[in-house]
Design a protein around this motif. Structure first.
Motif, mmCIF file in Angstrom:
data_model
loop_
_atom_site.group_PDB
_atom_site.id
_atom_site.type_symbol
_atom_site.label_atom_id
_atom_site.label_comp_id
_atom_site.label_asym_id
_atom_site.label_seq_id
_atom_site.Cartn_x
_atom_site.Cartn_y
_atom_site.Cartn_z
ATOM 1 N N ALA A 1 -1.509 5.348 -7.864
ATOM 2 C CA ALA A 1 -2.870 4.838 -7.742
ATOM 3 C C ALA A 1 -2.983 3.443 -8.319
ATOM 4 O O ALA A 1 -2.285 3.084 -9.266
ATOM 5 N N ALA A 2 -3.884 2.654 -7.719
ATOM 6 C CA ALA A 2 -4.202 1.321 -8.221
ATOM 7 C C ALA A 2 -5.683 1.084 -7.969
ATOM 8 O O ALA A 2 -6.225 1.529 -6.959
ATOM 9 N N GLU A 3 -6.313 0.390 -8.902
ATOM 10 C CA GLU A 3 -7.712 0.031 -8.706
ATOM 11 C C GLU A 3 -7.904 -1.433 -9.009
ATOM 12 O O GLU A 3 -7.129 -2.038 -9.751
ATOM 13 N N GLY A 4 -8.931 -2.033 -8.392
ATOM 14 C CA GLY A 4 -9.238 -3.442 -8.593
ATOM 15 C C GLY A 4 -10.559 -3.790 -7.944
ATOM 16 O O GLY A 4 -11.246 -2.933 -7.384
ATOM 17 N N ASP A 5 -10.905 -5.080 -8.005
ATOM 18 C CA ASP A 5 -12.172 -5.539 -7.445
ATOM 19 C C ASP A 5 -12.108 -5.688 -5.923
ATOM 20 O O ASP A 5 -13.067 -5.393 -5.221
ATOM 21 N N GLU A 6 -10.970 -6.196 -5.416
ATOM 22 C CA GLU A 6 -10.813 -6.438 -3.987
ATOM 23 C C GLU A 6 -9.391 -6.104 -3.562
ATOM 24 O O GLU A 6 -8.464 -6.172 -4.364
ATOM 25 N N ALA A 7 -9.233 -5.779 -2.271
ATOM 26 C CA ALA A 7 -7.897 -5.514 -1.735
ATOM 27 C C ALA A 7 -7.850 -5.928 -0.271
ATOM 28 O O ALA A 7 -8.833 -5.804 0.457
ATOM 29 N N VAL A 8 -6.679 -6.425 0.130
ATOM 30 C CA VAL A 8 -6.407 -6.726 1.531
ATOM 31 C C VAL A 8 -5.134 -5.988 1.897
ATOM 32 O O VAL A 8 -4.095 -6.170 1.259
ATOM 33 N N TYR A 9 -5.239 -5.149 2.914
ATOM 34 C CA TYR A 9 -4.073 -4.423 3.401
ATOM 35 C C TYR A 9 -3.740 -4.962 4.778
ATOM 36 O O TYR A 9 -4.526 -4.839 5.718
ATOM 37 N N GLU A 10 -2.572 -5.592 4.901
ATOM 38 C CA GLU A 10 -2.092 -6.101 6.176
ATOM 39 C C GLU A 10 -1.353 -4.943 6.858
ATOM 40 O O GLU A 10 -0.235 -4.604 6.476
ATOM 41 N N VAL A 11 -1.994 -4.333 7.847
ATOM 42 C CA VAL A 11 -1.518 -3.082 8.429
ATOM 43 C C VAL A 11 -0.152 -3.229 9.084
ATOM 44 O O VAL A 11 0.757 -2.439 8.807
ATOM 45 N N GLN A 12 0.025 -4.203 9.954
ATOM 46 C CA GLN A 12 1.295 -4.329 10.677
ATOM 47 C C GLN A 12 2.453 -4.635 9.739
ATOM 48 O O GLN A 12 3.569 -4.160 9.929
ATOM 49 N N ALA A 13 2.209 -5.416 8.697
ATOM 50 C CA ALA A 13 3.255 -5.758 7.726
ATOM 51 C C ALA A 13 3.368 -4.697 6.638
ATOM 52 O O ALA A 13 4.322 -4.721 5.859
ATOM 53 N N ALA A 14 2.391 -3.788 6.553
ATOM 54 C CA ALA A 14 2.331 -2.775 5.494
ATOM 55 C C ALA A 14 2.409 -3.430 4.124
ATOM 56 O O ALA A 14 3.202 -3.057 3.276
ATOM 57 N N TYR A 15 1.547 -4.456 3.921
ATOM 58 C CA TYR A 15 1.569 -5.243 2.691
ATOM 59 C C TYR A 15 0.174 -5.205 2.054
ATOM 60 O O TYR A 15 -0.818 -5.518 2.705
ATOM 61 N N LEU A 16 0.117 -4.814 0.787
ATOM 62 C CA LEU A 16 -1.143 -4.684 0.068
ATOM 63 C C LEU A 16 -1.250 -5.740 -1.018
ATOM 64 O O LEU A 16 -0.324 -5.909 -1.822
ATOM 65 N N THR A 17 -2.373 -6.458 -1.044
ATOM 66 C CA THR A 17 -2.674 -7.409 -2.112
ATOM 67 C C THR A 17 -3.982 -6.975 -2.747
ATOM 68 O O THR A 17 -4.994 -6.833 -2.061
ATOM 69 N N MET A 18 -3.958 -6.738 -4.056
ATOM 70 C CA MET A 18 -5.152 -6.323 -4.784
ATOM 71 C C MET A 18 -5.428 -7.366 -5.862
ATOM 72 O O MET A 18 -4.497 -7.826 -6.524
ATOM 73 N N THR A 19 -6.705 -7.744 -6.039
ATOM 74 C CA THR A 19 -7.067 -8.756 -7.023
ATOM 75 C C THR A 19 -8.255 -8.294 -7.866
ATOM 76 O O THR A 19 -9.037 -7.450 -7.452
ATOM 77 N N GLY A 20 -8.352 -8.891 -9.053
ATOM 78 C CA GLY A 20 -9.487 -8.648 -9.934
ATOM 79 C C GLY A 20 -9.395 -7.354 -10.709
ATOM 80 O O GLY A 20 -9.574 -6.296 -10.142
ATOM 81 N N ASN A 21 -9.075 -7.448 -11.985
ATOM 82 C CA ASN A 21 -9.039 -6.282 -12.868
ATOM 83 C C ASN A 21 -8.163 -5.156 -12.311
ATOM 84 O O ASN A 21 -8.586 -3.998 -12.240
ATOM 85 N N VAL A 22 -6.960 -5.493 -11.920
ATOM 86 C CA VAL A 22 -6.049 -4.525 -11.314
ATOM 87 C C VAL A 22 -5.482 -3.601 -12.390
ATOM 88 O O VAL A 22 -5.047 -4.050 -13.446
ATOM 89 N N LEU A 23 -5.484 -2.304 -12.097
ATOM 90 C CA LEU A 23 -4.911 -1.297 -12.983
ATOM 91 C C LEU A 23 -4.106 -0.318 -12.150
ATOM 92 O O LEU A 23 -4.616 0.259 -11.190
ATOM 93 N N VAL A 24 -2.826 -0.147 -12.501
ATOM 94 C CA VAL A 24 -1.945 0.791 -11.819
ATOM 95 C C VAL A 24 -1.502 1.821 -12.841
ATOM 96 O O VAL A 24 -1.204 1.472 -13.982
ATOM 97 N N THR A 25 -1.463 3.101 -12.434
ATOM 98 C CA THR A 25 -1.082 4.139 -13.389
ATOM 99 C C THR A 25 0.016 5.043 -12.848
ATOM 100 O O THR A 25 0.137 5.259 -11.646
#
Length: 165
Positions: free
Chosen positions: A107-131
């Protein structure tokens, strides 16, 4: 070792302890197994608006997006389409407002995320927390290749590392 430290969610109440310089990077794994980005994308929300010119869809209110074992939850999600030779496909999924992304037990949480579907690439910004269980990593930005599960967290990285025997 650190790649696998960040991959299973538990409770988001973990206290982030160790601080690193603002430009520090730390590797982050997400998912552990390849993600299949060719699977259909299912969206559930309170409201839907469609831009008739672009065909893009804006979902608002309790939005849940699911693609295989990848799940994204946010207040607002815009699905951006591309049309190639008359074939319409999802290009990007842009989420804002309390974004939570889970994949399997990660799991990861943040303020914003962009998931590029064809590339299967996730960018998350703002107060990101991964557990992952009791281990956590936080920073300003996370980028993850969902196919390999390999990514980075950077920008004032904070983490708790669990000792092992």
């Amino acid at each position: 070792m650190l790649l696998r430290l960040i991959t299973r969610p538990a409770v988001f109440a973990a206290i982030i302890a160790l601080a690193a310089p603002a430009s520090a990077q730390v590797a982050v794994g997400f998912g552990g197994v390849p993600h299949d980005s060719s699977q259909p994308v299912e969206v559930t929300a309170d409201t839907l608006r469609v831009n008739e010119t672009t065909g893009n869809a804006i979902f608002e209110g309790n939005v849940i997006v699911v693609q295989g074992d990848l799940r994204m939850v946010a207040r607002r999600i815009e699905v951006i389409y591309t049309v190639t030779d008359g074939d319409r496909q999802v290009d990007d999924v842009v989420a804002t407002g309390g974004v939570l992304v889970t994949r399997g037990t990660d799991a990861a949480e943040g303020d914003e995320a962009v998931y590029e579907v064809q590339a299967a690439y996730l960018t998350m910004t703002g107060n990101v927390l991964v557990t992952q269980g009791p281990s956590t990593v936080a920073g300003d930005r996370m980028e993850v290749d969902m196919t390999t599960g390999i990514g980075t967290v950077d920008g004032r990285v904070r983490t708790v590392l669990e000792g092992g025997q």
